[in-house]
Write a protein that holds these residues in place. Structure first.
Motif, PDB file in Angstrom:
ATOM      1  N   LEU A   1      33.673  44.257  27.666  1.00  0.00           N
ATOM      2  CA  LEU A   1      34.520  45.429  27.455  1.00  0.00           C
ATOM      3  C   LEU A   1      34.895  46.104  28.768  1.00  0.00           C
ATOM      4  O   LEU A   1      35.934  46.767  28.850  1.00  0.00           O
ATOM      5  N   HIS A   2      34.065  45.925  29.801  1.00  0.00           N
ATOM      6  CA  HIS A   2      34.364  46.512  31.103  1.00  0.00           C
ATOM      7  C   HIS A   2      35.162  45.568  32.005  1.00  0.00           C
ATOM      8  O   HIS A   2      35.278  45.820  33.207  1.00  0.00           O
ATOM      9  N   GLY A   3      35.669  44.476  31.455  1.00  0.00           N
ATOM     10  CA  GLY A   3      36.604  43.642  32.203  1.00  0.00           C
ATOM     11  C   GLY A   3      36.035  42.389  32.818  1.00  0.00           C
ATOM     12  O   GLY A   3      36.752  41.697  33.550  1.00  0.00           O
ATOM     13  N   VAL A   4      34.800  42.032  32.536  1.00  0.00           N
ATOM     14  CA  VAL A   4      34.206  40.831  33.132  1.00  0.00           C
ATOM     15  C   VAL A   4      34.620  39.617  32.303  1.00  0.00           C
ATOM     16  O   VAL A   4      34.572  39.645  31.071  1.00  0.00           O
ATOM     17  N   ASN A   5      35.033  38.551  32.994  1.00  0.00           N
ATOM     18  CA  ASN A   5      35.368  37.281  32.350  1.00  0.00           C
ATOM     19  C   ASN A   5      34.422  36.203  32.859  1.00  0.00           C
ATOM     20  O   ASN A   5      34.155  36.116  34.061  1.00  0.00           O
TER      21      ASN A   5
END
Length: 524
Positions: free
Chosen positions: A385-389
């Motif tokens: 949800l905080h943008g980590v892929n």
């Protein structure tokens, strides 16, 4: 409608489908009569779940995978919904958690006991309330734990974070309100950073789910899409639908350009929906038609011709739905590369169908079983949800193997020659001011890390002979095994050369940084 392509050499050219015997099927299963276009079946290595008929609400069965034969008419059900169950999906990271959605506008999360069901379950572990109309689709995130997507007839897709102790959730973390009609299909790319959807308005949309932004939308009107699927990490999408003349059709798209498909192919004039399934390990595409008795399978290429027809499994019994076993639940000793669970409502039967590569050797066939997606999440819900892929964690299907890194270990490379002298480094060290020492220490730490990796590789080399593990891989006994070992060693040599080149480049970069530090120190 091309069914007889030119000869093409492929190790999957002779793959065939093998239906299980009657004693290995699930008999007397009351399969649902719903006309909704879904699979109605979900499978994992422990259980098979089938949507069934239930008076006064919706229900589904959860049967242990090895409990074949006739089913008791009074077998316990999961029956907590007030409307018909439309979709069920197992949690990819927990084989004892399943999600279901229904016409009663709710999504429910169920905990399945590890022992046999002794009574019907009516109370879910979690209940998701947010949609205003019936919920037709649910999908788990492929790499992040406890992230669930739900799609409803209110034209909205909701993202739920289940990493909470609350039993009733009414506020999703994100609502995707970008569709003008009902969403018919959802598919994620490999790391779950992109979502592809097929809508009843006949458009394909490529969405960034965290930002809620449509990145691409097709404007091609000759192909009316029903289902869409990401083709692994190839950067392509495959859709099934109908043409202008109502022929069943498949189309291949570049995910960066949805204006025109890369190719289209008409299949037949039947009216049933085509369910596509893609195996990224073998690059094989399977097409299962609702109401058909056959399963077509193809091999996908990154270049033209993109689609190569292999074979077709045929059966006189039509399927209403289909389930697939994850790769970690296959029987590798029989060279099984895919397994379907076919729902046959006319006979109240669930029939397993194994796709098998014919091989004479009974040993583990590494060329058809590369590293595959495991059952461990790569990210937590908050990280995603905080943008980590992050890509999925891979496992080997070799018996006794566990979770491995995406890059396999290599044999020891040839020793590197030192390009800098210690005396020169010491002279530079004496002239470097304090504020520059920290940067030089980081360079030295990188060098030490390389030395540690080389020492570890030397230890590994003590049990390696000619590039393979003599304890896990015995010497080849037949000519076929010898050829396989030869090709494997050639591949290891290629990877080893790439590793050596990368190390050389890294050392040159470190030496260049060290020289720059010394030059700056002289100027000061």
């Amino acid at each position: 409608m091309s069914w007889h392509p030119l000869y093409r050499n492929s190790k999957f050219r002779h793959v065939y489908g093998k239906a299980a015997n009657k004693d290995k099927c699930y008999d007397c299963v009351p399969i649902t009569l719903s006309v909704h276009d879904n699979h109605f079946c979900a499978v994992n290595p422990h259980f098979i779940a089938v949507v069934t008929e239930c008076a006064g609400g919706g229900a589904f069965l959860v049967i242990p995978i090895h409990q074949t034969g006739k089913l008791d008419p009074h077998y316990p059900k999961i029956c907590g919904h007030k409307g018909n169950v439309l979709d069920i999906k197992w949690n990819p990271f927990n084989d004892f958690v399943i999600a279901s959605c229904s016409e009663d506008t709710t999504v429910k999360i169920w905990d399945i006991p590890k022992h046999f069901l002794t009574r019907s379950i009516t109370s879910p572990n979690k209940e998701l309330l947010g949609h205003t109309r019936r919920v037709g689709l649910i999908e788990w995130h492929p790499t992040a734990s406890n992230i669930l997507f739900s799609s409803s007839y209110d034209y909205k897709i909701m993202i739920w974070n289940l990493d909470t102790e609350k039993s009733v959730l009414s506020n999703p973390v994100k609502i995707l309100d970008v569709h003008k009609d009902v969403v018919l299909s959802m598919s994620f790319n490999t790391d779950g950073s992109l979502l592809a959807t097929a809508c009843r308005d006949r458009n394909i949309r490529l969405i960034d789910p965290r930002a809620g932004v449509v990145l691409q939308e097709d404007t091609y009107k000759s192909h009316r899409v029903n289902k869409v699927l990401f083709l692994g990490s190839m950067g392509k999408l495959l859709s099934t639908g109908t043409s202008r003349w109502n022929n069943r059709q498949i189309a291949l798209w570049d995910q960066n350009d949805l204006s025109v498909p890369l190719m289209e192919e008409d299949l037949d004039g039947s009216s049933g929906i085509l369910f596509p399934f893609y195996d990224s390990d073998t690059r094989m595409l399977y097409l299962v038609g609702k109401g058909d008795g056959n399963i077509r399978y193809y091999e996908i290429n990154s270049e033209k011709p993109y689609l190569n027809y292999l074979m077709e499994y045929r059966s006189p019994l039509p399927q209403k739905g289909i389930g697939i076993m994850p790769k970690r639940g296959l029987e590798v000793s029989a060279c099984e590369i895919f397994r379907f669970y076919k729902l046959i409502p006319t006979k109240s039967l669930v029939q397993p169908i194994s796709m098998i590569v014919p091989r004479q050797s009974e040993s583990y066939q590494e060329d058809i079983y590369p590293l595959t997606i495991g059952a461990q999440p790569a990210l937590t819900a908050q990280e995603w949800l905080h943008g980590v892929n992050k890509g999925p964690l891979l496992v080997s299907l070799r018996p006794g193997s566990g979770v491995v890194n995406s890059l396999p270990p290599f044999p020891e490379p040839e020793p590197f020659q030192k390009t800098t002298s210690s005396s020169h480094n010491q002279d530079c060290q004496g002239r470097i001011p304090p504020e520059k020492k920290q940067k030089q220490s980081e360079v030295q730490d990188s060098r030490n890390q390389l030395n540690v990796e080389e020492m570890w590789l030397k230890k590994e080399q003590t049990r390696l002979s000619n590039g393979f593990d003599i304890f896990e891989c015995p010497p080849p006994k037949t000519e076929n095994e010898l050829l396989q070992m030869f090709y494997r060693q050639q591949e290891e040599i290629r990877r080893l050369r790439e590793l050596v080149n990368q190390r050389d480049i890294q050392i040159k970069q470190l030496d260049l940084e060290l020289k720059n530090i010394c030059r700056n120190a002289d100027m000061l």
